[in-house]
Design an enzyme around this catalytic site. Structure first.
Site, PDB file in Angstrom:
ATOM      1  N   TRP A 108       0.816  -1.300   0.053  1.00  0.00           N
ATOM      2  CA  TRP A 108      -0.063   0.103  -0.047  1.00  0.00           C
ATOM      3  C   TRP A 108       0.815   1.446   0.119  1.00  0.00           C
ATOM      4  CZ3 TRP A 108      -0.171  -4.006   3.757  1.00  0.00           C
ATOM      5  CH2 TRP A 108       0.290  -3.710   5.014  1.00  0.00           C
ATOM      6  N   ARG A 109       2.127   0.986   0.043  1.00  0.00           N
ATOM      7  CA  ARG A 109       3.089   2.273   0.006  1.00  0.00           C
ATOM      8  C   ARG A 109       3.658   2.665  -1.481  1.00  0.00           C
ATOM      9  NH1 ARG A 109       6.728   0.795   5.396  1.00  0.00           N
ATOM     10  NH2 ARG A 109       5.448   1.825   6.964  1.00  0.00           N
ATOM     11  N   GLU A 124      -5.158   0.727   6.327  1.00  0.00           N
ATOM     12  CA  GLU A 124      -5.498   1.433   7.722  1.00  0.00           C
ATOM     13  C   GLU A 124      -6.576   0.670   8.305  1.00  0.00           C
ATOM     14  OE1 GLU A 124      -3.531   3.484   8.889  1.00  0.00           O
ATOM     15  OE2 GLU A 124      -2.137   3.617   7.071  1.00  0.00           O
ATOM     16  N   GLN A 146      -5.364  -2.382  15.157  1.00  0.00           N
ATOM     17  CA  GLN A 146      -5.262  -3.470  16.255  1.00  0.00           C
ATOM     18  C   GLN A 146      -4.862  -4.762  15.742  1.00  0.00           C
ATOM     19  OE1 GLN A 146      -9.523  -2.580  17.522  1.00  0.00           O
ATOM     20  NE2 GLN A 146      -8.624  -2.431  19.681  1.00  0.00           N
ATOM     21  N   LEU A 193      -9.223 -12.572  10.812  1.00  0.00           N
ATOM     22  CA  LEU A 193      -8.621 -11.461  11.072  1.00  0.00           C
ATOM     23  C   LEU A 193      -9.099 -10.665  12.433  1.00  0.00           C
ATOM     24  CD1 LEU A 193      -6.206  -9.442   9.817  1.00  0.00           C
ATOM     25  CD2 LEU A 193      -8.041  -8.272   8.517  1.00  0.00           C
ATOM     26  N   GLY A 194     -10.341 -11.034  12.816  1.00  0.00           N
ATOM     27  CA  GLY A 194     -10.903 -10.575  13.766  1.00  0.00           C
ATOM     28  C   GLY A 194     -11.507  -9.214  13.855  1.00  0.00           C
ATOM     29  N   TYR A 195     -11.962  -8.752  14.877  1.00  0.00           N
ATOM     30  CA  TYR A 195     -12.764  -7.352  14.839  1.00  0.00           C
ATOM     31  C   TYR A 195     -13.586  -7.219  13.726  1.00  0.00           C
ATOM     32  CZ  TYR A 195      -9.204  -6.259  18.402  1.00  0.00           C
ATOM     33  OH  TYR A 195      -8.406  -6.195  19.752  1.00  0.00           O
ATOM     34  N   TYR A 255      -8.385   9.379  12.889  1.00  0.00           N
ATOM     35  CA  TYR A 255      -7.289   8.756  12.669  1.00  0.00           C
ATOM     36  C   TYR A 255      -7.152   8.431  10.907  1.00  0.00           C
ATOM     37  CZ  TYR A 255      -3.748   4.925  11.647  1.00  0.00           C
ATOM     38  OH  TYR A 255      -2.871   4.321  11.127  1.00  0.00           O
ATOM     39  N   ASP A 306      -1.409   7.474  16.080  1.00  0.00           N
ATOM     40  CA  ASP A 306      -1.806   6.032  16.487  1.00  0.00           C
ATOM     41  C   ASP A 306      -1.189   5.689  17.880  1.00  0.00           C
ATOM     42  OD1 ASP A 306       0.771   5.601  15.645  1.00  0.00           O
ATOM     43  OD2 ASP A 306      -0.136   3.828  14.246  1.00  0.00           O
ATOM     44  N   CYS A 322      11.161   2.191  18.205  1.00  0.00           N
ATOM     45  CA  CYS A 322      10.651   2.505  19.507  1.00  0.00           C
ATOM     46  C   CYS A 322       9.455   1.376  20.238  1.00  0.00           C
ATOM     47  CB  CYS A 322      10.046   3.990  19.421  1.00  0.00           C
ATOM     48  SG  CYS A 322      10.128   4.666  20.871  1.00  0.00           S
ATOM     49  N   CYS A 371      17.549   0.929  22.538  1.00  0.00           N
ATOM     50  CA  CYS A 371      17.763   2.234  22.613  1.00  0.00           C
ATOM     51  C   CYS A 371      19.556   2.803  22.101  1.00  0.00           C
ATOM     52  CB  CYS A 371      17.775   3.097  23.698  1.00  0.00           C
ATOM     53  SG  CYS A 371      15.905   2.901  24.303  1.00  0.00           S
TER      54      CYS A 371
END
Length: 346
Positions: A20-21, A33, A38, A76-78, A116, A134, A188, A195
């Protein structure tokens, strides 16, 4: 600003090659997106590839049957994401002639698209100067700038959005937003980030103050409900079974399942067996009842933990509205049920 430039340089050297990029098509950006909400990229990518193959345009998705959409989403859920995705596709295809709105504010008028997702589409597809915030962005900004605001609090979203907006380099919203999200996903990370190799290890305030593990602050804990599901897998002399659509609101809406006996507490197997024998789930004489999994399957959703057992029940006569197993398997199921079907029948 040095932070933004350093971040973008890191991104150009470290970004993942994700489909998608590769373009600025708002349809594929929107799909990615919604699918990655999640959901980890590694898990969502195969679904994205199957989805875009089946529905290459918003018109293909809009014209699809909801069950076909849910079947491709299976695992995939949700699942509310898939149902909302389908509704929004219809709105774009049939009310807007397949054209996505061209601005953040206009995108917010679409069903199922919040701040978002609107910001992601607006900045990634149209390079509009609007910040995307996000979980990754919360984490990066809270650590780098030592922001102790509870990200679950009422004012956190506004505060972090304003901070992110101030960092947006002019004309480069697209790449900056992708960079900060990618940095949070790869470098991160929530637990034990390295780090020592971080490009910000000389300027990150959390690192300087040894607060990396404490940030971001999130005090609100989700209340988890425990539920106990006993699925009744009937089979007759022709090896037909019974399934039905789960029409009530809540989890797995419009997915299919076996007849369900839900217990209020963790009942013993003997107690459940008695309930099955004493309730007329089908107008048929029971020949045999066996428990498929003596050790229950614990299926964890974001707000519910389901303890699931499958009971195999053989009956004497042909089941009314029975269906052969192969035909039944083509319907969309919650993945925990489909895994049982795949193991037992396919």
């Amino acid at each position: 600003m040095k932070f933004s430039n350093t971040l973008i340089q890191w991104y150009l050297q470290n970004k993942r090659d994700l489909p998608w990029r590769n373009d600025t098509n708002p349809y594929t950006i929107w799909l990615s997106e919604i699918m990655l909400q999640q959901t980890r990229v590694a898990q969502g990518l195969p679904f994205y590839l199957r989805f875009t193959k089946a529905f290459p345009t918003v018109f293909d998705l809009a014209n699809a049957d909801e069950e076909a959409v849910l079947k491709l989403w299976q695992g995939l859920g949700y699942y509310s994401r898939a149902r909302n995705l389908h509704k929004t596709a219809k709105q774009i295809a049939f009310e807007l002639n397949g054209e996505f709105p061209k601005s953040y504010k206009e995108l917010l008028h679409l069903k199922g698209i919040g701040e978002y997702t609107a910001a992601a589409i607006a900045s990634f597809a149209y390079n509009e100067s609007v910040p995307v915030v996000d979980g990754n962005v919360y984490r990066v900004l809270s650590r780098y700038f030592d922001v102790e605001t509870d990200i679950a609090s009422a004012g956190a979203k506004k505060e972090f959005t304003q901070l992110a907006a101030e960092l947006l380099p002019k004309g480069n919203a697209n790449i900056f937003n992708q960079a900060i999200m990618e940095f949070g996903a790869l470098q991160c990370v929530p637990k034990n980030p390295d780090c020592g190799i971080c490009v910000f290890n000389d300027s990150c305030l959390a690192l300087k103050m040894k607060k990396v593990a404490q940030l971001p602050v999130k005090s609100k804990k989700l209340k988890v409900t425990k539920r106990y599901f006993n699925y009744l897998v009937f089979s007759d002399e022709n090896d037909n079974t019974l399934i039905s659509k789960r029409t009530q609101k809540g989890i797995w809406h419009n997915l299919y399942e076996f007849p369900l006996l839900e217990a209020e507490t963790a009942e013993t197997d003997i107690a459940i067996l008695e309930l099955i024998q004493n309730q007329n789930f089908v107008d048929n004489d029971i020949k045999e009842i066996t428990l498929h999994n003596t050790e229950a399957i614990v299926h964890k959703l974001s707000h519910q933990h389901l303890t699931i057992k499958f009971w195999k029940i053989k009956v004497e006569k042909t089941l009314l509205n029975g269906m052969d197993c192969i035909s039944a398997s083509k319907f969309p199921f919650p993945i925990v049920i489909y895994n049982f079907i795949e193991k037992e029948w396919l």
